[in-house]
Scaffold this motif. Structure first.
Motif, mmCIF file in Angstrom:
data_model
loop_
_atom_site.group_PDB
_atom_site.id
_atom_site.type_symbol
_atom_site.label_atom_id
_atom_site.label_comp_id
_atom_site.label_asym_id
_atom_site.label_seq_id
_atom_site.Cartn_x
_atom_site.Cartn_y
_atom_site.Cartn_z
ATOM 1 N N TYR A 46 0.936 -1.262 -0.010
ATOM 2 C CA TYR A 46 0.131 -0.055 0.091
ATOM 3 C C TYR A 46 0.981 1.267 -0.036
ATOM 4 O O TYR A 46 0.538 1.967 -0.639
ATOM 5 C CB TYR A 46 -1.043 -0.006 1.185
ATOM 6 N N ASP A 47 1.965 1.178 1.065
ATOM 7 C CA ASP A 47 2.757 2.326 0.945
ATOM 8 C C ASP A 47 3.461 2.849 -0.518
ATOM 9 O O ASP A 47 3.554 3.812 -0.756
ATOM 10 C CB ASP A 47 3.799 1.995 2.006
ATOM 11 N N ALA A 48 3.946 1.714 -1.047
ATOM 12 C CA ALA A 48 4.543 1.812 -2.260
ATOM 13 C C ALA A 48 3.633 2.189 -3.450
ATOM 14 O O ALA A 48 4.178 2.977 -4.136
ATOM 15 C CB ALA A 48 5.338 0.451 -2.747
ATOM 16 N N ALA A 49 2.421 1.895 -3.521
ATOM 17 C CA ALA A 49 1.457 2.066 -4.335
ATOM 18 C C ALA A 49 1.275 3.728 -4.198
ATOM 19 O O ALA A 49 1.062 4.383 -5.066
ATOM 20 C CB ALA A 49 0.328 1.254 -4.128
ATOM 21 N N LYS A 50 0.998 4.103 -2.951
ATOM 22 C CA LYS A 50 0.533 5.596 -2.682
ATOM 23 C C LYS A 50 1.874 6.432 -2.976
ATOM 24 O O LYS A 50 1.702 7.659 -3.732
ATOM 25 C CB LYS A 50 0.383 5.527 -1.066
ATOM 26 N N GLU A 51 3.089 5.817 -2.782
ATOM 27 C CA GLU A 51 4.374 6.559 -3.094
ATOM 28 C C GLU A 51 4.485 6.959 -4.505
ATOM 29 O O GLU A 51 4.570 7.770 -5.342
ATOM 30 C CB GLU A 51 5.659 5.954 -2.694
ATOM 31 N N ALA A 52 4.085 5.557 -5.503
ATOM 32 C CA ALA A 52 3.968 5.691 -6.773
ATOM 33 C C ALA A 52 3.166 6.654 -7.302
ATOM 34 O O ALA A 52 3.170 7.423 -8.274
ATOM 35 C CB ALA A 52 3.945 4.244 -7.480
ATOM 36 N N GLN A 53 1.945 6.872 -6.768
ATOM 37 C CA GLN A 53 0.746 7.672 -7.427
ATOM 38 C C GLN A 53 1.241 9.153 -7.102
ATOM 39 O O GLN A 53 0.932 10.039 -7.791
ATOM 40 C CB GLN A 53 -0.372 7.571 -6.409
ATOM 41 N N VAL A 54 1.980 9.415 -5.782
ATOM 42 C CA VAL A 54 2.516 10.744 -5.609
ATOM 43 C C VAL A 54 3.611 11.277 -6.869
ATOM 44 O O VAL A 54 3.300 12.355 -7.291
ATOM 45 C CB VAL A 54 3.302 10.704 -4.137
ATOM 46 N N HIS A 55 4.303 10.145 -7.060
ATOM 47 C CA HIS A 55 5.455 10.515 -8.200
ATOM 48 C C HIS A 55 4.687 10.921 -9.485
ATOM 49 O O HIS A 55 5.001 11.802 -10.255
ATOM 50 C CB HIS A 55 6.596 9.614 -8.319
ATOM 51 N N LEU A 56 3.476 10.168 -9.584
ATOM 52 C CA LEU A 56 2.839 10.225 -10.945
ATOM 53 C C LEU A 56 2.117 11.462 -10.991
ATOM 54 O O LEU A 56 2.210 12.456 -12.072
ATOM 55 C CB LEU A 56 1.714 9.069 -11.148
#
Length: 156
Positions: A46-56
């Motif tokens: 979940y943390d990785a997915a949220k971080e990827a979304q922030v970068h996107l």
């Protein structure tokens, strides 16, 4: 404000559309899928997915800003009297007696494999406003190179 060709601008618009229409929904789906796996406090997926979304989202916002500040160069108004953005410059490296050709483009359009260098590079900066026959002395990390301008053209 960034100057760029219509082609470069259109590519950025297509990139933005891809990020918003395809990558953003994928990122949301990854977050939802990870959230379904239970306790969010210890859910690294979940943390990785949220971080990827922030970068996107940062990437999308940066593209939007670049497009908002872009100024499309009117290729028909460019001159071949002196080197400027969008100039295709044929030159000779006098130290190596080697011919080189570069097109000076915006930072977003730079692609060394295609011979397109950013206007912000030392070589492009050293060539700006030079005329055919001029020799530009350009400081690069390995020393100083001398480039003689042989031809200036515009690829329309």
């Amino acid at each position: 404000m960034g100057y760029m060709s219509q082609e470069g601008y259109d590519k950025l618009v297509a990139d933005l559309h891809h990020l918003e229409a395809i990558e953003r929904p994928k990122a949301s789906a990854a977050i939802a899928e990870a959230a379904d796996k239970g306790d969010l406090s210890e859910n690294s997926e979940y943390d990785a997915a949220k971080e990827a979304q922030v970068h996107l989202e940062e990437k999308i916002n940066n593209l939007k800003m670049t497009l908002a500040q872009a100024k499309i160069v009117d290729m028909s108004r460019l001159s071949t009297d002196a080197v400027q953005i969008m100039s295709k410059v044929e030159m000779t490296n006098l130290g190596l007696n080697k011919k080189m050709t570069y097109t000076i483009v915006s930072e977003n359009e730079a692609n060394l494999k295609q011979g397109k260098i950013s206007i912000k590079t030392p070589i492009a900066q050293g060539l700006l406003n030079k005329k055919v026959g001029d020799v530009a002395e350009i400081k690069i990390p390995s020393g100083v190179i001398k480039l003689r301008i042989d031809k200036i053209s515009i690829d329309a």
